[in-house]
Motif scaffolding. Structure first.
Motif, PDB file in Angstrom:
ATOM      1  N   GLU A 259      42.956 -69.070  41.531  1.00 20.16           N
ATOM      2  CA  GLU A 259      43.190 -68.259  40.478  1.00 20.16           C
ATOM      3  C   GLU A 259      44.363 -67.084  40.911  1.00 20.16           C
ATOM      4  N   GLY A 260      45.251 -66.930  40.050  1.00 18.54           N
ATOM      5  CA  GLY A 260      46.097 -65.902  40.856  1.00 18.54           C
ATOM      6  C   GLY A 260      47.168 -66.678  41.132  1.00 18.54           C
ATOM      7  N   GLY A 261      48.253 -65.887  41.630  1.00 20.29           N
ATOM      8  CA  GLY A 261      49.387 -66.681  42.289  1.00 20.29           C
ATOM      9  C   GLY A 261      50.217 -67.263  41.316  1.00 20.29           C
ATOM     10  N   THR A 262      50.243 -67.017  39.987  1.00 16.23           N
ATOM     11  CA  THR A 262      50.852 -67.670  39.113  1.00 16.23           C
ATOM     12  C   THR A 262      52.455 -67.404  38.853  1.00 16.23           C
ATOM     13  N   PRO A 263      53.122 -67.965  38.507  1.00 14.66           N
ATOM     14  CA  PRO A 263      54.708 -67.689  38.322  1.00 14.66           C
ATOM     15  C   PRO A 263      54.933 -66.681  37.252  1.00 14.66           C
ATOM     16  N   LEU A 264      56.025 -66.185  37.834  1.00 19.73           N
ATOM     17  CA  LEU A 264      56.658 -65.137  36.701  1.00 19.73           C
ATOM     18  C   LEU A 264      58.032 -65.683  36.585  1.00 19.73           C
ATOM     19  N   ILE A 265      58.017 -66.171  35.409  1.00 20.11           N
ATOM     20  CA  ILE A 265      59.401 -66.777  34.782  1.00 20.11           C
ATOM     21  C   ILE A 265      60.426 -65.949  34.222  1.00 20.11           C
ATOM     22  N   LYS A 266      61.709 -66.028  34.657  1.00 24.32           N
ATOM     23  CA  LYS A 266      62.735 -65.199  33.809  1.00 24.32           C
ATOM     24  C   LYS A 266      63.163 -65.948  32.722  1.00 24.32           C
ATOM     25  N   CYS A 267      62.987 -65.022  31.597  1.00 15.16           N
ATOM     26  CA  CYS A 267      63.588 -65.894  30.105  1.00 15.16           C
ATOM     27  C   CYS A 267      64.953 -65.215  29.871  1.00 15.16           C
ATOM     28  N   GLU A 268      65.891 -65.997  30.473  1.00 18.47           N
ATOM     29  CA  GLU A 268      67.308 -65.345  30.160  1.00 18.47           C
ATOM     30  C   GLU A 268      67.788 -65.665  28.834  1.00 18.47           C
ATOM     31  N   ASN A 269      67.676 -66.786  28.313  1.00 18.97           N
ATOM     32  CA  ASN A 269      67.939 -66.954  26.898  1.00 18.97           C
ATOM     33  C   ASN A 269      67.131 -66.076  25.815  1.00 18.97           C
ATOM     34  N   LEU A 270      66.017 -66.024  25.900  1.00 16.54           N
ATOM     35  CA  LEU A 270      65.313 -64.824  25.082  1.00 16.54           C
ATOM     36  C   LEU A 270      65.481 -63.465  25.554  1.00 16.54           C
ATOM     37  N   SER A 271      65.834 -63.375  26.699  1.00 15.69           N
ATOM     38  CA  SER A 271      66.043 -61.781  26.941  1.00 15.69           C
ATOM     39  C   SER A 271      67.494 -61.429  26.068  1.00 15.69           C
ATOM     40  N   HIS A 272      68.584 -62.392  26.338  1.00 19.45           N
ATOM     41  CA  HIS A 272      69.763 -62.156  25.795  1.00 19.45           C
ATOM     42  C   HIS A 272      69.484 -62.072  24.296  1.00 19.45           C
ATOM     43  N   GLU A 273      68.843 -62.890  23.708  1.00 23.16           N
ATOM     44  CA  GLU A 273      68.783 -62.903  22.230  1.00 23.16           C
ATOM     45  C   GLU A 273      67.961 -61.594  21.666  1.00 23.16           C
ATOM     46  N   ILE A 274      66.971 -61.036  22.465  1.00 19.32           N
ATOM     47  CA  ILE A 274      66.457 -59.990  21.920  1.00 19.32           C
ATOM     48  C   ILE A 274      67.015 -58.473  22.483  1.00 19.32           C
ATOM     49  N   GLY A 275      68.006 -58.798  23.334  1.00 17.77           N
ATOM     50  CA  GLY A 275      68.461 -57.641  23.871  1.00 17.77           C
ATOM     51  C   GLY A 275      67.649 -56.905  24.804  1.00 17.77           C
ATOM     52  N   ILE A 276      66.884 -57.475  25.706  1.00 16.57           N
ATOM     53  CA  ILE A 276      66.215 -56.799  26.814  1.00 16.57           C
ATOM     54  C   ILE A 276      66.569 -57.453  27.990  1.00 16.57           C
ATOM     55  N   LYS A 277      66.969 -56.515  29.057  1.00 18.37           N
ATOM     56  CA  LYS A 277      67.835 -57.011  30.227  1.00 18.37           C
ATOM     57  C   LYS A 277      67.241 -57.953  31.118  1.00 18.37           C
ATOM     58  N   ASN A 278      65.782 -57.753  31.227  1.00 19.32           N
ATOM     59  CA  ASN A 278      65.133 -58.658  32.154  1.00 19.32           C
ATOM     60  C   ASN A 278      63.907 -58.901  31.493  1.00 19.32           C
ATOM     61  N   LEU A 279      63.556 -60.186  31.201  1.00 17.73           N
ATOM     62  CA  LEU A 279      62.196 -60.379  30.256  1.00 17.73           C
ATOM     63  C   LEU A 279      61.519 -61.361  31.089  1.00 17.73           C
ATOM     64  N   TYR A 280      60.425 -61.508  31.294  1.00 20.65           N
ATOM     65  CA  TYR A 280      59.791 -62.499  32.297  1.00 20.65           C
ATOM     66  C   TYR A 280      58.396 -62.932  31.325  1.00 20.65           C
ATOM     67  N   ILE A 281      58.144 -63.937  31.603  1.00 25.14           N
ATOM     68  CA  ILE A 281      56.716 -64.424  31.246  1.00 25.14           C
ATOM     69  C   ILE A 281      55.809 -64.980  32.450  1.00 25.14           C
ATOM     70  N   LYS A 282      54.732 -64.441  32.471  1.00 31.09           N
ATOM     71  CA  LYS A 282      53.600 -64.668  33.562  1.00 31.09           C
ATOM     72  C   LYS A 282      52.821 -66.034  33.100  1.00 31.09           C
ATOM     73  N   ASN A 283      52.856 -66.988  33.659  1.00 30.43           N
ATOM     74  CA  ASN A 283      52.364 -68.310  33.205  1.00 30.43           C
ATOM     75  C   ASN A 283      50.912 -68.440  33.811  1.00 30.43           C
ATOM     76  N   GLU A 284      50.027 -68.029  32.827  1.00 36.39           N
ATOM     77  CA  GLU A 284      48.678 -68.197  33.455  1.00 36.39           C
ATOM     78  C   GLU A 284      47.895 -69.653  33.237  1.00 36.39           C
ATOM     79  N   THR A 285      48.735 -70.426  32.720  1.00 37.97           N
ATOM     80  CA  THR A 285      48.105 -71.752  32.435  1.00 37.97           C
ATOM     81  C   THR A 285      48.124 -72.585  33.646  1.00 37.97           C
TER      82      THR A 285
END
Length: 172
Positions: free
Chosen positions: A1-27
């Motif tokens: 458990e843990g050590g899960t990736p933090l994925i930068k969401c460049e397209n969604l970041s641009h689309e909603i106007g947040i400079k740096n947006l990430y998803i922490k993939n707990e799956t």
């Protein structure tokens, strides 16, 4: 458990106007759930108390994590689920070796049976949906440390953590 990736969401970041947006993939946790972080702590605490049987109420992820970590610890696990619980989660619980009891009624009804059974039989109650289980929070705290570490020890401006979803949204 843990050590899960933090994925930068460049397209969604641009689309909603947040400079740096990430998803922490707990799956990618062992049972595909963020609940694994909590149950590694909860089951460790149960073992410290000398538990050989644990019980919980769950309609999904908590039951799967409880079953998996109990199996790893070599202790019996009983999960009480409301009758509407998702079949695939019940299958996952039983595959990890839990004895699953389907209860007619609500999640609260199933939870009351867990409390009664734990009192009557001396089982260790590992239900996360109760105020008296602080160990769930201790497991989830690891997310904060891990996110900061993955961001070079910069803390994010926002962390949005939905329940029953397996990704954590991080914005900086």
């Amino acid at each position: 458990e843990g050590g899960t990736p933090l994925i930068k969401c460049e397209n969604l970041s641009h689309e909603i106007g947040i400079k740096n947006l990430y998803i922490k993939n707990e799956t990618v946790n062992p049972t595909f759930s963020f609940k694994d972080r909590a149950f590694t702590v909860i089951i460790s605490r149960a073992l410290e108390h000398g538990a050989d049987i644990v019980a919980a109420v769950s309609d999904g992820n908590a039951g799967s994590s409880a079953a998996a970590y109990s199996a790893k610890a070599g202790i019996k696990c009983y999960v009480f689920t409301p009758s509407f619980a998702v079949g695939s989660k019940i299958t996952q619980m039983t595959m990890y070796g839990a004895k699953v009891f389907s209860v007619k009624g609500s999640l609260i009804d199933a939870g009351m049976l867990v409390i009664e059974a734990c009192e009557k039989y001396g089982w260790f109650d590992i239900t996360t949906a109760k105020v008296l289980n602080p160990y769930q929070t201790e497991g989830h705290k690891t997310l904060a440390y891990e996110i900061c570490e993955q961001l070079g020890w910069e803390s994010p401006d926002w962390v949005i953590s939905p329940v029953s979803i397996h990704h954590i949204l991080v914005a900086i």
